[in-house]
Design an enzyme around this catalytic site. Structure first.
Site, PDB file in Angstrom:
ATOM      1  N   THR A  50      65.656  31.106  98.384  1.00  0.00           N
ATOM      2  CA  THR A  50      65.762  29.660  98.621  1.00  0.00           C
ATOM      3  C   THR A  50      67.217  29.246  98.775  1.00  0.00           C
ATOM      4  O   THR A  50      67.519  28.262  99.462  1.00  0.00           O
ATOM      5  CB  THR A  50      65.122  28.888  97.462  1.00  0.00           C
ATOM      6  N   TYR A 138      64.684  42.702  92.845  1.00  0.00           N
ATOM      7  CA  TYR A 138      63.890  41.833  93.714  1.00  0.00           C
ATOM      8  C   TYR A 138      63.165  42.692  94.740  1.00  0.00           C
ATOM      9  O   TYR A 138      63.785  43.506  95.434  1.00  0.00           O
ATOM     10  CB  TYR A 138      64.790  40.825  94.426  1.00  0.00           C
ATOM     11  N   LYS A 166      61.321  41.037  89.937  1.00  0.00           N
ATOM     12  CA  LYS A 166      60.639  39.891  90.521  1.00  0.00           C
ATOM     13  C   LYS A 166      59.950  40.360  91.796  1.00  0.00           C
ATOM     14  O   LYS A 166      60.596  40.863  92.719  1.00  0.00           O
ATOM     15  CB  LYS A 166      61.607  38.761  90.841  1.00  0.00           C
TER      16      LYS A 166
END
Length: 296
Positions: A50, A138, A166
């Site tokens: 984001t 990630y 994640k």
């Protein structure tokens, strides 16, 4: 520095507010950080997906980390994103973010040419070796050219500085496989592409997600219900909030989050070109879903 090894909860992926000429709007970022902490989030992640890490140079990333760490002021941990195509650059970022006061590293691997599994493991190992900060891996099989396999995650889970992963796939079974394979060595966080209550049910620690910037209070409430194992109430709220996840899956993530925040009074500018801002019809769709969940 806050010890994040026992971290649980809602950790929003922060957008990177930008001015019309592409500079980081540090004032807007600081205001957003203060708002999110006031709403009860458990941590913050600048320079995630984001945060448009792929569109920022080193100096801009540095300003983002400085502003976030200063605005957080130790109230919640800051897990700063490290993303690079070269291991040298990733190490440089990790060391600099540690110097600037980050509490943890979110490690992302960017790849133009495919990298084999040994190369992937070596990249993340080098990031974890670069500082004493806890590292969150990630993984996003839908977008990354060279991603973390279950075997690679298992290998990396033995590194003392690699504490979380994640997962931004849509495969919740993959998360359960990670939990089973790593046998408690590494904590699992979900992304907005998962049904987060389901991830909590199978043993997840929470979620790192951009849309949580727009629904922080509701997200924290969902987490609290899951922690209390009030699954019926959690699923009632989850069904309501899932509309937000579905809406944002339709749009450019940074553009959608920035559009929603502008509706809430936090003007973070437009996405970095060549990404585009949402059009009027798309903004209207974001408005409708935020009104539905009480976020406007």
């Amino acid at each position: 520095m806050t010890d994040i090894r026992n971290l649980r909860g809602v950790v929003p992926y922060l957008p990177t507010p930008l001015t019309s000429d592409g500079a980081v709007d540090e004032g807007a970022l600081r205001r957003l950080v203060d708002h999110l902490i006031g709403e009860g989030v458990h941590g913050l992640t600048p320079l995630g997906s984001t945060g448009e890490f792929a569109y920022l140079d080193f100096a801009a990333k540095e300003r983002v980390v400085i502003a976030t760490v200063e605005a957080a002021a130790g109230r919640v941990p800051v897990i700063a994103g490290v993303a690079a195509t070269t291991t040298w650059d990733a190490i440089r970022q990790a060391r600099r973010w540690a110097e600037l006061g980050a509490d943890g590293i979110l490690a992302v691997m960017e790849a133009y040419f495919p990298v084999n599994e040994d190369g992937v493991v070596e990249y993340f190992t080098a990031v974890a070796d670069a500082t004493d900060l806890p590292v969150t891996l990630y993984t996003n099989p839908n977008f990354q050219r060279s991603d973390l396999s279950l075997d690679a995650i298992d290998r990396l889970s033995h590194h003392p500085n690699i504490v979380f992963v994640k997962d931004a796939s849509t495969n919740t079974g993959r998360l359960l496989s990670m939990l089973n394979r790593t046998e408690g060595r590494i904590g699992v966080f979900a992304a907005s592409s998962h049904i987060t209550a389901a991830v909590m049910l199978i043993g997840g620690r929470g979620w790192l997600a951009g849309p949580s910037c727009l629904i922080p209070r509701q997200s924290v409430r969902l987490f609290e219900l899951c922690e209390a194992r009030q699954w019926d109430a959690a699923m009632e709220l989850q069904r309501e909030l899932w509309a937000v996840n579905q809406a944002f899956a339709r749009f450019n993530l940074a553009g959608a989050v920035k559009a929603g925040l502008k509706l809430q009074g936090f003007d973070c500018g437009d996405p970095a070109p060549p990404q585009r801002a949402l059009g009027p019809d798309e903004v209207a769709a974001v408005r409708r879903v935020l009104e539905r969940v009480g976020a406007l």
